[in-house]
Each structure stands twice: as structure tokens, then as C-alpha cells.
Design a protein around this motif. Structure first.
Motif, PDB file in Angstrom:
ATOM      1  N   ASP A   1      33.590  39.857  52.314  1.00 31.47           N
ATOM      2  CA  ASP A   1      33.895  38.873  51.261  1.00 31.47           C
ATOM      3  C   ASP A   1      34.845  37.761  51.694  1.00 31.47           C
TER       4      ASP A   1
ATOM      5  N   GLY B   1      37.712  45.237  38.014  1.00 29.39           N
ATOM      6  CA  GLY B   1      37.030  44.261  37.150  1.00 29.39           C
ATOM      7  C   GLY B   1      36.646  42.965  37.847  1.00 29.39           C
ATOM      8  N   THR B   2      37.057  42.789  39.104  1.00 28.92           N
ATOM      9  CA  THR B   2      36.777  41.510  39.786  1.00 28.92           C
ATOM     10  C   THR B   2      35.307  41.442  40.204  1.00 28.92           C
ATOM     11  N   THR B   3      34.647  40.354  39.821  1.00 26.92           N
ATOM     12  CA  THR B   3      33.216  40.215  40.138  1.00 26.92           C
ATOM     13  C   THR B   3      33.042  39.795  41.600  1.00 26.92           C
ATOM     14  N   ALA B   4      31.826  39.905  42.101  1.00 25.11           N
ATOM     15  CA  ALA B   4      31.536  39.546  43.501  1.00 25.11           C
ATOM     16  C   ALA B   4      31.861  38.075  43.747  1.00 25.11           C
ATOM     17  N   ALA B   5      31.506  37.206  42.782  1.00 22.26           N
ATOM     18  CA  ALA B   5      31.759  35.766  42.947  1.00 22.26           C
ATOM     19  C   ALA B   5      33.267  35.505  42.998  1.00 22.26           C
ATOM     20  N   GLU B   6      34.004  36.198  42.129  1.00 23.82           N
ATOM     21  CA  GLU B   6      35.470  36.020  42.105  1.00 23.82           C
ATOM     22  C   GLU B   6      36.085  36.487  43.423  1.00 23.82           C
ATOM     23  N   ARG B   7      35.565  37.618  43.926  1.00 22.03           N
ATOM     24  CA  ARG B   7      36.078  38.152  45.198  1.00 22.03           C
ATOM     25  C   ARG B   7      35.909  37.125  46.313  1.00 22.03           C
ATOM     26  N   LYS B   8      34.719  36.570  46.385  1.00 27.28           N
ATOM     27  CA  LYS B   8      34.439  35.584  47.455  1.00 27.28           C
ATOM     28  C   LYS B   8      35.376  34.390  47.335  1.00 27.28           C
TER      29      LYS B   8
END
Ligand SMILES: Cc1cc2nc3c(=O)[nH]c(=O)nc-3n(C[C@H](O)[C@H](O)[C@H](O)COP(=O)(O)OP(=O)(O)OC[C@H]3O[C@@H](n4cnc5c(N)ncnc54)[C@H](O)[C@@H]3O)c2cc1C
Length: 678
Positions: free
Chosen positions: A313, A267-274
Motif C-alpha cells: 500500500d 475501519g480504514t478502506t483500501a483507498a484510504e490506506r493507499k
């Protein structure tokens, strides 16, 4: 008659003994009651009681008289002792223990279990602190282990396990004294008493009175180190991680593992991952650099192996005020480390000051920029600078003479804290050692050196006077050592002295500095040395003779080259060793047991800088030796990486730790780091 005389001899002996004991007892009665040995007084009282019985039975008048006096004096001393004892500090060791001669032992209380304190303890010979030896040592620290701080960054990344870099206090204290796991909360220099509180877990329930105890001391060694300095930057305390203790390293290690696990969840979004995988280290000194390097090794060697999908990331950024990292090292080394970091993919945010640490971004003001920028992070680690320990702060408020430097206690060259009357000593980060200035004694030295009284000092005379004075003024040792006199040796002493000044090694280690300017700059070292290729900017000597004025000018230049010592393990370690030697050789009670102290002619502490090493990642390290501007001053690369690992292994405090560290480093190389959350 002869037989009778012989029979009478024992009475005479006992009569004389009774008289002597009475006199000794009288002299004891003049001393402070706590230094009277009750055992000795009781034994002498019993002796006289027996003699009184013998004298009564055999009608020995003199035997009766002297032993009555002795019994009375010893009874008086015993009474004084027990009366005074009831008033001594609430402590578990009220009475000063006595040695076999009946003299009270010197009670040494050591605060801390870090570099300074443990080096002191290890250097103290057991024969001086055991049984009835002269010292009664008690160490107090809330941490029951010594922490090898240079490997803390490696612990945070998992290259080395936390247990491998700690050494229990108990394994060093058993044959030297007592250890109490407690925190000192107050020092009373007037009463010579420290107040300590129980460790957190045993402090009692909320609202209950805190459990404390007190210890009396004759000599106190303050080695409580320093605390993290946030320089008042808003948000640091609330949002940043630190790297000063084993707990900090453990928390950081867990945080990195957690960040990768969270980033890999579906469920982790790309922005959250970064954001999660963005690590910002503030401070480009050795601690910040080693930490960023270790994090980089952890991510590139292990995390990306386990989390290949996250390879685009992650980011590691290092923020610093200078235009390169490791700015306290030789410029060549600093440039190499900066290039190496860039090559490894570590982002460098240089030439900037940190304005604030917000919950998700570090706000920095780049030099020349009008508006601040934001460096977003998931984990921010603050590694810049140190501040005064609160206990040191409270001691300074009671001993204003000890205030000079804003981060530690002002000490004289034998490490005694100013204003403590020679009863409190400070080590390591808690101490600023005032170095004896030789200029104040220029005239005296000049006169002593001018053997032919011609008002000038020749090369031979200067050399002799420097050699003689180097023990008291270590700053002139290098000059004394290098000086040579002869037909083609020194023909211009002023020039010679300036050359040595220019070559004097740069000594500075510390973690620097997003917002700090507390470390003394080495730039002024050049100005101290003059800038004219060896000619002094004061009046140079015309030839091989120095006038008093020229001699004083050279001594002033030497004094100017003095720097306050850096806050490093190397300094703390050498100070601990020195203090143990000082105590062993110079501290003791005066023959009448009335006073304790270090004599004024005791040798001063002299720091010998052995060089600096820093790990910069990918198995590489840099090393700076104290031979500035010579071909053997700076080393870098793989070979140094190997040397760094060897040095950090062999500098451990026990064979067990050496084994554990070498095992961990080997295990990491062969199997990788353990990334489990335990
Ligand atoms: C991450 C890191 C890496 C470093 N790397 C290097 C390096 O490579 N080379 C180098 O030379 N230096 C290095 N340093 C600096 C070095 O660790 C310190 O200068 C050194 O530890 C100072 O020694 P100290 O004895 O004064 O204090 P510390 O070693 O910090 O010890 C202080 C002790 O006092 C105890 N204490 C605290 N409060 C109390 C209290 N109220 N009562 C009783 N005891 C108390 C603590 O528990 C601790 O045991 C590093 C520092 C850090 C943080």
C-alpha cells in the motif's frame, strides 16, 4: 640643599603628573562622550584632589595649579559622560565596556546560531572576547542551539535522534560573551541599534504590548539564514510539510508514524490506506533526495516489519524538473542515483513543473503534455529552494546599496554589507559575496608585471604578476599555482589559461528545483571556457608572449568563471571562520579610540570547495570531489555510504554530538528505528 631638593622631588613629580593628566583629559574631552572611561576620569580626579590638599598645606603653587586644571578637566569629562549616558539606547548594556587601558571595547552583536554564526563564535579566541579583551560579544537568536542540518533528513526518519544533532549555544558562549534567546525584529543602521523581541512564550497575553529590548553595536554580524521558498506556487504553504528546522523534522517523523498507525486500523478502506501511505517529495536536489532515501529506508527496514499487511500500500514519489535527480552533481553520479532510486522502488516524476499543491494532490505539468496531471498524496514535503529572510529584506530597504541579489545582502570581499560603512557583516545564506574583478586592474597589473618594459608579458612575468595578485583576486590562484615556465612548459599562455578554465571545478550544491531557476546554471561554464579544445575564442596568443589586449582577454575569461557561492553549510562555515580571523587580526579601535573598522587592504574571503556528499538510501551514498573530469572526481556505492556516515559523525561540532550520532546510527542498524509517538 641636596636633601631639600630630594624632598621637593615628589612635589615636582606630582606637579608634572597633574599637568600630563590634565592634557590627557583635554584630549579625551574631544572624543565622543561614550568612549570616555568614567572609572579612569574619577581616579584622576581623586588623585588631583589629594594633591591639592598636599599643595595647599605645603604652599606648592605649581602643584596647586596643575592639579586644579586636571581636577576641572576630569570633572568636566565625567559630567559629559554621565549626561550622554542617560541618552544612550534603552539597553541592558548601555555603556560601552572599557578594557584595562580605559579604551571602550568593540561591541559585536551576532544575529543567529546556525552554521555561519556558530562558526564565527567558535573560531573567536576566548582571550579576545573575555574580561577586558577588545571584543564585547552578544549573540541573539530565537533558537538556543546549533542545528546540524545535513542530518535533518535522518532525524525526520528516526535514523538519528533530534537531540543528537543539536548543540547548545550556551556551551560555546560562556567564555566568549552573552547570549540572548530572542528574535531580532529590526536593524537600525543609522543609530547602530538592533531591536529584539522576547521568545513567543514570554511575549505576554494577546493584546498586550510586545516585550522588546534594544542593543547598540559597533559591529553587527547578520547570520539569520534564509526561509523556505514556495516560488508563489498556490497551496504550498497551506498543504505541504517542510524540512528546514528541527521542529519540521519532528513533525514529519510523527506524521509518518501516524499515517502507518491510521492505515492499519480496521475501519480504514483500501483507498484510504493507499492515500495515507503515499509520500510525495517535491525537489530532486540533495535535501529532497536524502529525505526520500531516508523515508524509503524507514519504510522498508522498519515499518514493513511492524506492519507487514501494508507492504503493497505504500509509495514514495519524488518530483523534479530535470530528467534525473541530483542534477547539480556530475552527470555520472546523477545517473547512478536515478537508477538506484528506481531500483529501490521510489517513483520518479521527472521533467515536470509543479503548478499547485492541492489538499490531496500535487498538480504537475509534464514537459510536452497538454494538460496537467495529479499526483495524489497523503503527505507532501516541499524541499525546493530558499528565499530572503524578512529581517534581511527590511535591512535592504534601509540600505539600498546592499540590494543586488534577490535572496541575500550584497557584501564586499571582506563580507561587509554595502552601504553599512563597514559596520554590518553578513554570513551564510544571508550573504552574496561580491568577488573582486581582476579585469578592472588589467592595465595596472600588466604594467607592474612588464619588468623589461617591452610591452609584452613573458611566461615568467605573467607567473610573477599572478602570484603577486592572487591574494586580492582568489580566482587567479589556481592559474598561478599551476603555471610553470621552462623550455617545455607553457608555450601558449592563452591556451594554458583556457585549459585551466575548463578544468576548474564545478561548485554548486543546493536543493533544486521544481519551479526555480535562481541557481546559476553551470552550462555557461563551458562557454566561458571556449569550445575548441583549448583554443580561446578570442584571439589566442601566437606564442609565449602576451600583449595587453591578450592579457586582458584572459583575465576577462577568468572573471567570467566566477560564480556566486552556493547556499551551503560549507560556505557559511568557512565565512564564519574567516570573519573571526578578520576581526581578530584587523578590527579594533584606532589608537585614539575614535573609529573602528577593517582596513582596506585586509585579505578577502576565499571559498575552498571541498566536495559534496549525498545519501541515496539502502546504505549507499555519492560523493563528488572538486577535481572535475579526473578519475578521482566521483565516487558512489556502499563504501561511500560508509564514508558518508563517518563524515557526518566526525563533522559534528562537539565530541558529545559525535558520540550521540555514532550511537544512533549503530542503534538503528542493530535494533531498528523507534516508531513510538513521543
Ligand atoms: C535539510 C537540509 C540539509 C542540508 N544539507 C546540507 C549539506 O549536506 N551540506 C551543506 O553544505 N549544506 C546543507 N544545507 C544547507 C545549509 O544548512 C545552509 O546553507 C546553512 O545552514 C546556512 O547557514 P546560515 O548560518 O546562513 O543559516 P542557518 O544555519 O539557517 O542559521 C540561521 C540562524 O539564524 C537564526 N535566526 C533566524 N531568524 C532570526 C532573527 N530574526 N534574529 C536572530 N536570529 C535569527 C536561526 O534561529 C538560526 O539559528 C542543508 C540545508 C537543509 C535545510
Amino acid at each position: 640643599m641636596a636633601l631639600l631638593a630630594r624632598l621637593r622631588q615628589p612635589y615636582q613629580l606630582a606637579t608634572a603628573a597633574g599637568g600630563c593628566f590634565a592634557l590627557a583629559g583635554l584630549s579625551d574631552s574631544q572624543r565622543d562622550a561614550q568612549y570616555i572611561s568614567p572609572n579612569m576620569a574619577a581616579a584622576l580626579f581623586l588623585f588631583s584632589a589629594v594633591q591639592l590638599r598636599v599643595g595647599w598645606r605645603n604652599s606648592q603653587k605649581w602643584l596647586l595649579a596643575t592639579n586644579t586644571c586636571n581636577a576641572a578637566v576630569q570633572a568636566y569629562n565625567l559630567r559629559r559622560h554621565w549626561k550622554a549616558k542617560s541618552q544612550w539606547t534603552v539597553s541592558d548594556r548601555d555603556a560601552p565596556p572599557a578594557d584595562s587601558d580605559g579604551r571602550a571595547r568593540v561591541r559585536v552583536v551576532v544575529l543567529g546560531s546556525g552554521w555561519g554564526a556558530m562558526s564565527f563564535l567558535r573560531s573567536l579566541s576566548p582571550s579576545l572576547a573575555q574580561g577586558d579583551a577588545p571584543f564585547d560579544v552578544t549573540l541573539v537568536s530565537p533558537r538556543n542551539y546549533f542545528l546540524y542540518t545535513p542530518l535533518l533528513a535522518a532525524t525526520a526518519s528516526g535514523s538519528v535522534e533530534a537531540r543528537s544533532v543539536v548543540d547548545p549555544v550556551r556551551s560555546h558562549i560562556t567564555d566568549k560573551g552573552n547570549y540572548y534567546e530572542a528574535e531580532c525584529t529590526d536593524i537600525d543602521p543609522e543609530r547602530k541599534v538592533v531591536t529584539c523581541r522576547y521568545p513567543k512564550a514570554y511575549r505576554g497575553a494577546e493584546g498586550e504590548k510586545e516585550r522588546v529590548f534594544q542593543l547598540s553595536y559597533d559591529m553587527l554580524v547578520v547570520a539569520v539564514g534564509s526561509v523556505v521558498n514556495t516560488f508563489g506556487v498556490p497551496g504550498v504553504q497551506e498543504n505541504a510539510f517542510f524540512l528546514k528546522t528541527a521542529e519540521h523534522a519532528r513533525t514529519l517523523r510523527q506524521r509518518v508514524n501516524e499515517a502507518f498507525e491510521l492505515a492499519s486500523l480496521p475501519g480504514t478502506t483500501a483507498a484510504e490506506r493507499k492515500k495515507l501511505l503515499s509520500f510525495v517529495v517535491v525537489g530532486g536536489g540533495p535535501t529532497g533526495v536524502e529525505l526520500a532515501a531516508e523515508l524509503h529506508d524507514l519504510v522498508s527496514d522498519d515499518m514493513l516489519r511492524y506492519f507487514p499487511k501494508l507492504s503493497n500500500d505504500w509509495a514514495i514519489r519524488l518530483v523534479d524538473t530535470h530528467d534525473h535527480i541530483l542534477s547539480m552533481f556530475d552527470r555520472q553520479i546523477a545517473t547512478y542515483a536515478t537508477q538506484q532510486f528506481r531500483r529501490n522502488g521510489i517513483d520518479l516524476v521527472l521533467n515536470c513543473r509543479v503548478k499547485a499543491v492541492e489538499p490531496d494532490a500535487v498538480v504537475v505539468q509534464l514537459n510536452g503534455a497538454d494538460v496537467p496531471s495529479r499526483v495524489e498524496y497523503g503527505t507532501c514535503i516541499w524541499t525546493t529552494g530558499i528565499a530572503m529572510h524578512p529581517l534581511v529584506q527590511s535591512l535592504i530597504s534601509k540600505l539600498p546599496e546592499a540590494r543586488e541579489h534577490w535572496k541575500s545582502l550584497r557584501c564586499n570581499p571582506t563580507l561587509a554589507v554595502h552601504g553599512s560603512g563597514g559596520t554590518i557583516y553578513a554570513l551564510g545564506d544571508a550573504a552574496t559575496v561580491e568577488q573582486a574583478r581582476v579585469l578592472q586592474h588589467a592595465e595596472e597589473l600588466f604594467k607592474a608585471g612588464d619588468s623589461n618594459s617591452d610591452g609584452l608579458l613573458s611566461c615568467v612575468e605573467v607567473m610573477a604578476v599572478l602570484k603577486k595578485a592572487q591574494k586580492t583576486y582568489p580566482q587567479i590562484a589556481e592559474f598561478a599555482h599551476r603555471m610553470q615556465c621552462g623550455p617545455d612548459a607553457v608555450d601558449n599562455m592563452a591556451q594554458f589559461m583556457n585549459q585551466v578554465l575548463r578544468a576548474k571545478s564545478k561548485v554548486s550544491y543546493d536543493n533544486v528545483i521544481a519551479t526555480a531557476d535562481w541557481i546559476s546554471s553551470d552550462d555557461d561554464e563551458e562557454s566561458a571556457a571556449g569550445d575548441d579544445g583549448g583554443q580561446t575564442d578570442s584571439t589566442p596568443a601566437a606564442g609565449s608572449m602576451l600583449t595587453l589586449q591578450q592579457f586582458s582577454q584572459q583575465l576577462a575569461a577568468i572573471d567570467n568563471s566566477l560564480r556566486s557561492l552556493p547556499a551551503t553549510a560549507q560556505v557559511a562555515h568557512q565565512q564564519g571562520e574567516y570573519l573571526a580571523r578578520l576581526f581578530q587580526n584587523h578590527v579594533g579601535r584606532t589608537p585614539d579610540s575614535s573609529r573602528i573598522g577593517v582596513p582596506s587592504d585586509a585579505p578577502s574571503f576565499h571559498y575552498v570547495h571541498l566536495g559534496s556528499l549525498a545519501y541515496i538510501g539502502a546504505d549507499k551514498a555519492v560523493m563528488e570531489l572538486p577535481y572535475k573530469n579526473t578519475p578521482v572526481s566521483a565516487f558512489k556505492g556502499w563504501l561511500m555510504g560508509f564514508a558518508w556516515k563517518g563524515a557526518e559523525t566526525f563533522m559534528q561540532t562537539s565530541v558529545k554530538n559525535m558520540y550521540l550520532v555514532s550511537r544512533d546510527l549503530m542503534k538503528t542498524k542493530v535494533f531498528g528505528r523507534d516508531v513510538s509517538d513521543v
